[in-house]
Design a protein around this motif. Structure first.
Motif, mmCIF file in Angstrom:
data_model
loop_
_atom_site.group_PDB
_atom_site.id
_atom_site.type_symbol
_atom_site.label_atom_id
_atom_site.label_comp_id
_atom_site.label_asym_id
_atom_site.label_seq_id
_atom_site.Cartn_x
_atom_site.Cartn_y
_atom_site.Cartn_z
ATOM 1 N N LEU A 290 0.827 -1.209 0.000
ATOM 2 C CA LEU A 290 0.000 0.000 0.000
ATOM 3 C C LEU A 290 0.859 1.256 0.000
ATOM 4 N N ASN A 291 1.916 1.253 0.808
ATOM 5 C CA ASN A 291 2.782 2.427 0.889
ATOM 6 C C ASN A 291 3.487 2.697 -0.439
ATOM 7 N N LYS A 292 3.968 1.638 -1.084
ATOM 8 C CA LYS A 292 4.656 1.814 -2.363
ATOM 9 C C LYS A 292 3.712 2.363 -3.428
ATOM 10 N N ALA A 293 2.489 1.849 -3.442
ATOM 11 C CA ALA A 293 1.505 2.355 -4.404
ATOM 12 C C ALA A 293 1.227 3.836 -4.174
ATOM 13 N N ASP A 294 1.088 4.210 -2.900
ATOM 14 C CA ASP A 294 0.833 5.615 -2.571
ATOM 15 C C ASP A 294 2.044 6.499 -2.882
ATOM 16 N N ASP A 295 3.239 5.949 -2.681
ATOM 17 C CA ASP A 295 4.454 6.708 -2.999
ATOM 18 C C ASP A 295 4.497 7.033 -4.489
ATOM 19 N N THR A 296 4.164 6.044 -5.317
ATOM 20 C CA THR A 296 4.131 6.281 -6.766
ATOM 21 C C THR A 296 3.093 7.349 -7.107
ATOM 22 N N TYR A 297 1.933 7.239 -6.509
ATOM 23 C CA TYR A 297 0.849 8.213 -6.688
ATOM 24 C C TYR A 297 1.352 9.624 -6.379
ATOM 25 N N ASN A 298 1.982 9.783 -5.217
ATOM 26 C CA ASN A 298 2.467 11.104 -4.806
ATOM 27 C C ASN A 298 3.649 11.578 -5.644
ATOM 28 N N ASN A 299 4.520 10.646 -6.043
ATOM 29 C CA ASN A 299 5.679 11.027 -6.858
ATOM 30 C C ASN A 299 5.262 11.549 -8.225
ATOM 31 N N ILE A 300 4.272 10.903 -8.834
ATOM 32 C CA ILE A 300 3.787 11.370 -10.136
ATOM 33 C C ILE A 300 3.178 12.759 -9.993
ATOM 34 N N ASN A 301 2.406 12.964 -8.951
ATOM 35 C CA ASN A 301 1.814 14.284 -8.732
ATOM 36 C C ASN A 301 2.891 15.337 -8.485
ATOM 37 N N ALA A 302 3.954 14.950 -7.771
ATOM 38 C CA ALA A 302 5.050 15.894 -7.512
ATOM 39 C C ALA A 302 5.743 16.280 -8.818
ATOM 40 N N ARG A 303 5.874 15.337 -9.733
ATOM 41 C CA ARG A 303 6.479 15.652 -11.032
ATOM 42 C C ARG A 303 5.600 16.613 -11.823
ATOM 43 N N ILE A 304 4.291 16.430 -11.678
ATOM 44 C CA ILE A 304 3.361 17.354 -12.335
ATOM 45 C C ILE A 304 3.492 18.747 -11.721
ATOM 46 N N ASP A 305 3.625 18.805 -10.399
ATOM 47 C CA ASP A 305 3.826 20.091 -9.724
ATOM 48 C C ASP A 305 5.068 20.799 -10.267
ATOM 49 N N ALA A 306 6.158 20.041 -10.410
ATOM 50 C CA ALA A 306 7.412 20.619 -10.902
ATOM 51 C C ALA A 306 7.248 21.119 -12.333
ATOM 52 N N TRP A 307 6.510 20.363 -13.136
ATOM 53 C CA TRP A 307 6.265 20.762 -14.536
ATOM 54 C C TRP A 307 5.454 22.054 -14.591
ATOM 55 N N ILE A 308 4.424 22.143 -13.770
ATOM 56 C CA ILE A 308 3.586 23.339 -13.734
ATOM 57 C C ILE A 308 4.420 24.564 -13.376
ATOM 58 N N GLU A 309 5.278 24.391 -12.382
ATOM 59 C CA GLU A 309 6.126 25.510 -11.958
ATOM 60 C C GLU A 309 7.148 25.869 -13.034
ATOM 61 N N GLN A 310 7.768 24.853 -13.616
ATOM 62 C CA GLN A 310 8.785 25.084 -14.647
ATOM 63 C C GLN A 310 8.211 25.807 -15.860
ATOM 64 N N GLN A 311 7.002 25.419 -16.250
ATOM 65 C CA GLN A 311 6.379 25.998 -17.437
ATOM 66 C C GLN A 311 5.593 27.274 -17.150
ATOM 67 N N GLY A 312 5.471 27.600 -15.881
ATOM 68 C CA GLY A 312 4.721 28.795 -15.517
ATOM 69 C C GLY A 312 3.246 28.695 -15.827
ATOM 70 N N ILE A 313 2.692 27.483 -15.676
ATOM 71 C CA ILE A 313 1.284 27.240 -15.993
ATOM 72 C C ILE A 313 0.411 27.717 -14.829
ATOM 73 N N GLN A 314 -0.638 28.448 -15.173
ATOM 74 C CA GLN A 314 -1.554 28.951 -14.161
ATOM 75 C C GLN A 314 -2.679 27.937 -13.923
ATOM 76 N N VAL A 315 -2.757 27.405 -12.709
ATOM 77 C CA VAL A 315 -3.828 26.482 -12.344
ATOM 78 C C VAL A 315 -4.428 26.932 -11.023
ATOM 79 N N ASP A 316 -5.700 26.602 -10.838
ATOM 80 C CA ASP A 316 -6.406 27.046 -9.637
ATOM 81 C C ASP A 316 -6.087 26.169 -8.425
ATOM 82 N N GLU A 317 -5.925 24.875 -8.662
ATOM 83 C CA GLU A 317 -5.726 23.957 -7.537
ATOM 84 C C GLU A 317 -4.283 23.968 -7.057
ATOM 85 N N GLU A 318 -4.115 23.938 -5.747
ATOM 86 C CA GLU A 318 -2.790 23.926 -5.147
ATOM 87 C C GLU A 318 -2.243 22.491 -5.087
#
Length: 436
Positions: A290-318
């Motif tokens: 369960l922990n490994k599955a959740d880690d993957t879930y969170n890691n993918i979202n963290a990569r999306i966060d980094a992409w949003i910041e890198q590209q300067g994309i404006q999104v409403d959700e934090e």
């Protein structure tokens, strides 16, 4: 076999398999003007029509459904087609391509002769071709472990490929073995239908359905993940053995959270390992899984966060992280079968390859074909429709299209060289006859 029969049954290319990969290959072979035949042991798109459960939906959004000449043309590109809708779309694709196909033909043996011609022995006679494209996929033989033989015959056992709905199972509780895409979705289907479910988990990762305003698939597409080649991936060819992330497109798409199911009465266990003395046995690794599955879930979202910041994309959700809604109080290594009330077991632990009919030195020790983007070391022999054939996207409809476009260049070039060689040999034979 007479010479006349030989000429009738000889083709530039024979394609083995009549799923989306085989029909897509036929589309490009027709464009290249190459004579070919598609051999399918059942009927076109058999797997889609007969090896999916009733509530099945695609886990990839409809906009990724892009086959040659027929991209998705419905009114819900960000939705997820049901099994019925997918079959209707594939049937339209099949009619538009009108591939030269023989259905109900089992390929029994393929081998290469000394004159570089492939002989294809089938349940309906002998064929030959200059080249072979294996488009039968990589999921051939359903895996049911030998330990299943020890389980009492009173317990109904099936593989995920044969599951349709909860009503086909006898009354009582159900054990689902495996938490990959099929296992997680079948467990959910049974759970939603009011059945008591026991789930033996594995090491499958999971992914969010939506994050920060978009489908995660759309974010990953923007980030280039589906275009990353197997050579660029940190795991190299080993990535082909990875288990797909579990998520669902059901009811418009949502996460699959096994912990949430546990709060609603589903009982979770670690990896199932055996059955002895009336007890099902499990590894003590539920919490780790369960922990490994959740880690993957969170890691993918963290990569999306980094992409949003890198590209300067404006999104409403934090940005956010998943917080477990349930933790196992203790690991359970055994479960009494009779006391559990389990009357059915569904094995969702995948398939193994079945290429025994193909006599060619292109397989590794696990029976998987070795290739470079579908091109093998054996001249004139190719594969298409395998997971990670070249990219992560190879397992998706649009990826099959891209892989076929790549292969047709090799196939057409090989045929051109073959034709020139035949002309040269004919000229030499004619010259020899004149001299004689």
């Amino acid at each position: 076999m007479t010479n006349h029969e030989s000429s009738i049954n000889h083709y530039d290319v024979i394609v083995v398999g009549g799923g989306q990969s085989g029909v897509t290959m036929s589309y490009y072979l027709q464009q290249a003007g190459l004579s070919h035949l598609v051999l399918e042991k059942n009927t076109l798109f058999h797997g889609w029509k007969n090896e999916r459960w009733d509530s099945f939906t695609l886990v990839t959004p409809n906009w990724q459904c892009d086959l040659p000449g027929l991209p998705y043309d419905g009114n819900d590109p960000k939705g997820f087609m049901t099994g019925k809708q997918t079959i209707e779309w594939l049937d339209r694709f099949g009619k538009s391509v009108d591939a030269p196909v023989k259905e109900g033909v089992t390929v029994q043996h393929v081998f290469k002769t000394r004159d570089d011609t492939y002989k294809v022995e089938t349940s309906q006679g002998l064929f030959s071709a200059n080249q072979i494209v294996v488009a039968s996929g990589g999921y051939h033989l359903p895996i049911i472990p030998r330990m299943a033989e020890k389980i009492p015959k009173s317990v109904h056992q099936i593989h995920s490929a044969n599951y349709k709905n909860s009503k086909q199972l006898p009354e009582g509780n159900v054990l689902v073995v495996g938490s990959g895409q099929s296992g997680a979705q079948i467990a959910e289907d049974l759970h939603l239908d009011g059945r008591k479910v026991f789930l033996a988990t594995g090491n499958a990762p999971r992914v969010a359905r939506f994050y920060r305003g978009k489908d995660v698939v759309e974010w990953l597409e923007d980030m280039g993940y589906y275009q990353m080649s197997v050579k660029e991936h940190s795991l190299g060819e080993n990535v082909r053995q990875n288990t797909n992330h579990y998520v669902t497109g059901r009811d418009g798409g949502r996460d699959i959270d096994l912990r949430k199911f546990a709060t609603e009465g589903m009982e979770l266990f670690g990896l199932m390992t055996d059955y002895n003395d009336g007890k099902l046995e499990f590894e003590l690794d539920l919490n780790e899984n369960l922990n490994k599955a959740d880690d993957t879930y969170n890691n993918i979202n963290a990569r999306i966060d980094a992409w949003i910041e890198q590209q300067g994309i404006q999104v409403d959700e934090e940005p956010s992280r998943y917080s477990p809604v349930w933790q196992p109080e203790a690991e359970r290594g055994a479960l009494n079968l009779e006391e559990s009330g389990i009357t059915s077991i569904i094995w969702c632990i995948g398939f193994k390859p079945g290429f025994e009919w193909l006599n060619a030195p292109v397989f590794n020790g696990q029976g998987h074909p070795q290739h470079d983007r579908g091109v093998t070391s054996e001249p004139g022999l190719y594969f298409i429709g395998l997971p990670w054939l070249y990219t992560w996207g190879s397992g998706r409809f649009s990826g099959v299209k891209n892989d076929a476009q790549y292969l047709i260049e090799f196939i057409a070039d090989y045929q051109k060289r073959k034709n020139l060689k035949n002309i040269d040999q004919t000229q030499k034979a004619t010259e020899s006859a004149v001299v004689a």
